[in-house]
Design an enzyme around this catalytic site. Structure first.
Site, PDB file in Angstrom:
ATOM      1  N   PHE A  36      41.392  44.064  54.603  1.00  0.00           N
ATOM      2  CA  PHE A  36      41.722  44.976  53.181  1.00  0.00           C
ATOM      3  C   PHE A  36      42.243  46.370  53.272  1.00  0.00           C
ATOM      4  O   PHE A  36      43.514  46.473  53.257  1.00  0.00           O
ATOM      5  CB  PHE A  36      40.907  44.495  52.214  1.00  0.00           C
ATOM      6  CG  PHE A  36      40.686  42.822  51.527  1.00  0.00           C
ATOM      7  CD1 PHE A  36      38.847  42.419  52.141  1.00  0.00           C
ATOM      8  CD2 PHE A  36      41.290  42.271  51.327  1.00  0.00           C
ATOM      9  CE1 PHE A  36      39.365  41.382  51.988  1.00  0.00           C
ATOM     10  CE2 PHE A  36      40.966  41.318  51.371  1.00  0.00           C
ATOM     11  CZ  PHE A  36      39.747  40.798  51.145  1.00  0.00           C
ATOM     12  N   ARG A  37      41.458  46.976  54.239  1.00  0.00           N
ATOM     13  CA  ARG A  37      41.818  48.723  54.257  1.00  0.00           C
ATOM     14  C   ARG A  37      41.792  48.897  55.757  1.00  0.00           C
ATOM     15  O   ARG A  37      41.852  48.166  56.249  1.00  0.00           O
ATOM     16  CB  ARG A  37      41.112  49.478  53.559  1.00  0.00           C
ATOM     17  CG  ARG A  37      40.405  49.080  51.930  1.00  0.00           C
ATOM     18  CD  ARG A  37      39.648  49.202  51.445  1.00  0.00           C
ATOM     19  NE  ARG A  37      39.355  48.915  49.519  1.00  0.00           N
ATOM     20  CZ  ARG A  37      39.433  47.765  49.778  1.00  0.00           C
ATOM     21  NH1 ARG A  37      38.179  47.304  50.568  1.00  0.00           N
ATOM     22  NH2 ARG A  37      38.932  47.430  48.593  1.00  0.00           N
ATOM     23  N   ASP A 105      36.004  34.076  53.336  1.00  0.00           N
ATOM     24  CA  ASP A 105      36.592  32.923  54.068  1.00  0.00           C
ATOM     25  C   ASP A 105      35.498  31.455  54.558  1.00  0.00           C
ATOM     26  O   ASP A 105      36.313  30.484  55.798  1.00  0.00           O
ATOM     27  CB  ASP A 105      36.896  33.777  55.149  1.00  0.00           C
ATOM     28  CG  ASP A 105      36.013  34.953  56.307  1.00  0.00           C
ATOM     29  OD1 ASP A 105      36.085  35.945  56.318  1.00  0.00           O
ATOM     30  OD2 ASP A 105      34.774  34.225  56.526  1.00  0.00           O
ATOM     31  N   HIS A 120      31.562  37.843  46.839  1.00  0.00           N
ATOM     32  CA  HIS A 120      32.667  37.742  46.284  1.00  0.00           C
ATOM     33  C   HIS A 120      33.485  36.143  45.956  1.00  0.00           C
ATOM     34  O   HIS A 120      34.463  36.105  45.582  1.00  0.00           O
ATOM     35  CB  HIS A 120      33.573  38.480  46.856  1.00  0.00           C
ATOM     36  CG  HIS A 120      33.730  40.196  46.922  1.00  0.00           C
ATOM     37  ND1 HIS A 120      34.015  40.991  47.765  1.00  0.00           N
ATOM     38  CD2 HIS A 120      32.762  39.904  45.799  1.00  0.00           C
ATOM     39  CE1 HIS A 120      33.013  42.044  47.104  1.00  0.00           C
ATOM     40  NE2 HIS A 120      32.327  42.087  46.578  1.00  0.00           N
ATOM     41  N   CYS A 128      38.945  24.142  37.159  1.00  0.00           N
ATOM     42  CA  CYS A 128      40.054  24.334  36.315  1.00  0.00           C
ATOM     43  C   CYS A 128      39.644  25.385  35.139  1.00  0.00           C
ATOM     44  O   CYS A 128      38.250  25.206  34.596  1.00  0.00           O
ATOM     45  CB  CYS A 128      40.012  23.108  35.670  1.00  0.00           C
ATOM     46  SG  CYS A 128      41.163  22.584  34.624  1.00  0.00           S
ATOM     47  N   CYS A 131      39.122  22.486  31.920  1.00  0.00           N
ATOM     48  CA  CYS A 131      37.735  22.194  31.878  1.00  0.00           C
ATOM     49  C   CYS A 131      36.485  22.152  33.035  1.00  0.00           C
ATOM     50  O   CYS A 131      35.773  20.928  33.188  1.00  0.00           O
ATOM     51  CB  CYS A 131      38.568  20.568  32.270  1.00  0.00           C
ATOM     52  SG  CYS A 131      38.726  20.152  33.572  1.00  0.00           S
ATOM     53  N   CYS A 149      45.327  21.072  37.356  1.00  0.00           N
ATOM     54  CA  CYS A 149      44.888  20.529  37.654  1.00  0.00           C
ATOM     55  C   CYS A 149      44.953  18.499  37.118  1.00  0.00           C
ATOM     56  O   CYS A 149      45.297  18.197  35.577  1.00  0.00           O
ATOM     57  CB  CYS A 149      42.975  20.415  36.266  1.00  0.00           C
ATOM     58  SG  CYS A 149      41.927  19.027  36.062  1.00  0.00           S
ATOM     59  N   CYS A 152      42.768  17.282  33.565  1.00  0.00           N
ATOM     60  CA  CYS A 152      43.165  17.861  32.511  1.00  0.00           C
ATOM     61  C   CYS A 152      44.890  18.704  32.297  1.00  0.00           C
ATOM     62  O   CYS A 152      45.013  19.564  31.580  1.00  0.00           O
ATOM     63  CB  CYS A 152      42.338  18.492  31.940  1.00  0.00           C
ATOM     64  SG  CYS A 152      42.896  20.624  32.256  1.00  0.00           S
ATOM     65  N   THR A 190      32.056  46.423  57.229  1.00  0.00           N
ATOM     66  CA  THR A 190      32.496  47.084  55.775  1.00  0.00           C
ATOM     67  C   THR A 190      33.130  48.419  55.505  1.00  0.00           C
ATOM     68  O   THR A 190      31.904  49.020  55.988  1.00  0.00           O
ATOM     69  CB  THR A 190      31.363  46.233  54.894  1.00  0.00           C
ATOM     70  OG1 THR A 190      32.251  46.704  53.468  1.00  0.00           O
ATOM     71  CG2 THR A 190      30.608  46.584  54.693  1.00  0.00           C
TER      72      THR A 190
HETATM   73  N1  APR Z   1      35.134  44.870  63.953  1.00  0.00           N
HETATM   74  C1  APR Z   1      33.942  45.535  63.748  1.00  0.00           C
HETATM   75  N2  APR Z   1      33.961  46.068  62.332  1.00  0.00           N
HETATM   76  C2  APR Z   1      35.942  46.053  62.333  1.00  0.00           C
HETATM   77  C3  APR Z   1      36.453  45.478  62.881  1.00  0.00           C
HETATM   78  C4  APR Z   1      35.680  44.574  64.010  1.00  0.00           C
HETATM   79  N3  APR Z   1      36.822  43.945  64.784  1.00  0.00           N
HETATM   80  N4  APR Z   1      38.072  45.971  62.425  1.00  0.00           N
HETATM   81  C5  APR Z   1      37.843  46.176  61.230  1.00  0.00           C
HETATM   82  N5  APR Z   1      36.391  46.839  60.933  1.00  0.00           N
HETATM   83  C6  APR Z   1      36.128  47.452  59.799  1.00  0.00           C
HETATM   84  C7  APR Z   1      37.121  48.268  59.379  1.00  0.00           C
HETATM   85  O1  APR Z   1      37.103  49.589  59.793  1.00  0.00           O
HETATM   86  C8  APR Z   1      37.264  48.771  57.417  1.00  0.00           C
HETATM   87  O2  APR Z   1      35.379  49.509  58.044  1.00  0.00           O
HETATM   88  O3  APR Z   1      36.225  46.560  58.757  1.00  0.00           O
HETATM   89  C9  APR Z   1      36.100  46.549  58.014  1.00  0.00           C
HETATM   90  C10 APR Z   1      37.074  46.930  57.036  1.00  0.00           C
HETATM   91  O4  APR Z   1      36.781  47.592  55.656  1.00  0.00           O
HETATM   92  P1  APR Z   1      37.521  46.175  54.746  1.00  0.00           P
HETATM   93  O5  APR Z   1      39.327  45.635  54.895  1.00  0.00           O
HETATM   94  O6  APR Z   1      37.577  47.053  53.417  1.00  0.00           O
HETATM   95  O7  APR Z   1      36.543  44.822  53.852  1.00  0.00           O
HETATM   96  P2  APR Z   1      35.551  45.066  53.137  1.00  0.00           P
HETATM   97  O8  APR Z   1      34.615  46.446  52.940  1.00  0.00           O
HETATM   98  O9  APR Z   1      35.231  44.056  53.160  1.00  0.00           O
HETATM   99  O10 APR Z   1      35.986  45.289  51.024  1.00  0.00           O
HETATM  100  C11 APR Z   1      34.999  44.764  50.482  1.00  0.00           C
HETATM  101  O11 APR Z   1      37.046  44.954  49.099  1.00  0.00           O
HETATM  102  O12 APR Z   1      39.528  44.081  48.909  1.00  0.00           O
HETATM  103  C12 APR Z   1      38.434  43.350  48.059  1.00  0.00           C
HETATM  104  O13 APR Z   1      36.790  41.235  48.009  1.00  0.00           O
HETATM  105  C13 APR Z   1      37.682  42.603  48.914  1.00  0.00           C
HETATM  106  O14 APR Z   1      35.577  41.798  49.913  1.00  0.00           O
HETATM  107  C14 APR Z   1      36.909  42.432  50.012  1.00  0.00           C
HETATM  108  C15 APR Z   1      36.595  43.887  49.518  1.00  0.00           C
END
Ligand code: APR
Length: 253
Positions: A36-37, A105, A120, A128, A131, A149, A152, A190
């Protein structure tokens, strides 16, 4: 990064009575699903507001057009990678008690893991809003958006958590329970940017867990709670941990 770091991690995992893996989008990047980021991240191309629950209810067609592009076009082709598969192997060997994932995923399930709690939700099911029937996404034709749906006519919503929605009770309570009793807490891929998911690792730390973190770059956790930082791709780092855990010939101990 020294071999000794992987020795240390393997020794901690073998001794641990309760290990939790806590995963984010980074674990699925090598399965072809963009994060995402960060560079090339989804939120650098799309506005997260289209996944805000109020916007979805007011503009279901526009929101669904983004949802289909962001998730359903990718998820049909992505497969678990080495990192998912090593977690499954650890679970089968009794070395992993829980997976708490922020991902929708379904790749942990497809890798064969069982004790998974999805903070999440999951994109595999639509619900739906009238219903409340559930439908597997494979049964829904997404050529006409928004999908409705067949029973309904109500609006169908992916069964994952939109911004502004509450976290489902079961994964929430399971995440807090895991944070309360983990000896080892393995954070994979993350940023730690999103509330309330990002409260779980610090809680594990407060409760005495050793924090091991795998990420290609430092996250919000790295300078604050991480005890061992394995900088690299999830599949490569987990592959090295696997060697230490399951290939006695490579272990000198
Ligand atoms: N291996 C390990 N880490 C990785 C890799 C890789 N190949 N590629 C990217 N990363 C790291 C990045 O450095 C970053 O710290 O994965 C992280 C991805 O961060 P985000 O895209 O922010 O994902 P996440 O932290 O899971 O986002 C949390 O934000 O948008 C919401 O609901 C969505 O569950 C998501 C939540």
């Amino acid at each position: 990064m020294g071999n000794d770091q992987f020795e240390q991690v393997a020794s901690l995992l073998k001794k641990s009575r309760f290990t939790t893996a806590y995963t984010g989008a980074g674990i699925s990047v090598e399965s072809g699903i963009p994060p995402f980021r960060g560079v090339g991240g989804i939120w650098s191309k799309y506005d997260p507001a289209s996944l805000e629950i109020g916007y979805f209810l007011d503009h279901p067609k526009e929101s669904w057009e983004v949802i289909k592009k962001l998730f359903y076009n990718y998820f049909q082709v992505s497969k678990p990678n080495k990192a998912h598969l090593v977690l499954t192997r650890m679970e089968m060997a009794g070395m992993l008690s829980r997976i708490i994932t922020q991902n929708i995923d379904n790749l942990h399930q497809e890798a064969g893991s069982h004790h998974i709690f999805e903070f999440h939700g999951n994109s595999n099911k639509l619900i739906c809003l009238t219903c409340h029937r559930n439908f597997p996404v494979s049964e829904i034709n997404m050529d006409h958006l928004p999908p409705t749906c067949r029973e309904c006519g109500g609006l169908l919503k992916p069964d994952f958590v939109f911004f502004g929605e509450a976290i489902p009770q079961l994964p929430l309570s399971s995440a807090y329970e895991a944070a309360g009793c983990s000896d080892v807490f393995l954070i994979i891929g993350t940023t730690g940017e999103v509330m309330p998911a990002n409260q779980i690792p610090p809680l594990a730390k407060q409760n005495g867990a050793t924090i091991i973190e795998i990420n290609t770059q430092p996250s919000n956790y790295t300078p604050n709670i991480t005890d061992i930082f394995l900088q690299g791709k999830a599949s490569e780092m987990m592959g090295k941990i696997e060697e230490k855990l399951f290939s006695p010939s490579l272990n000198n101990n």
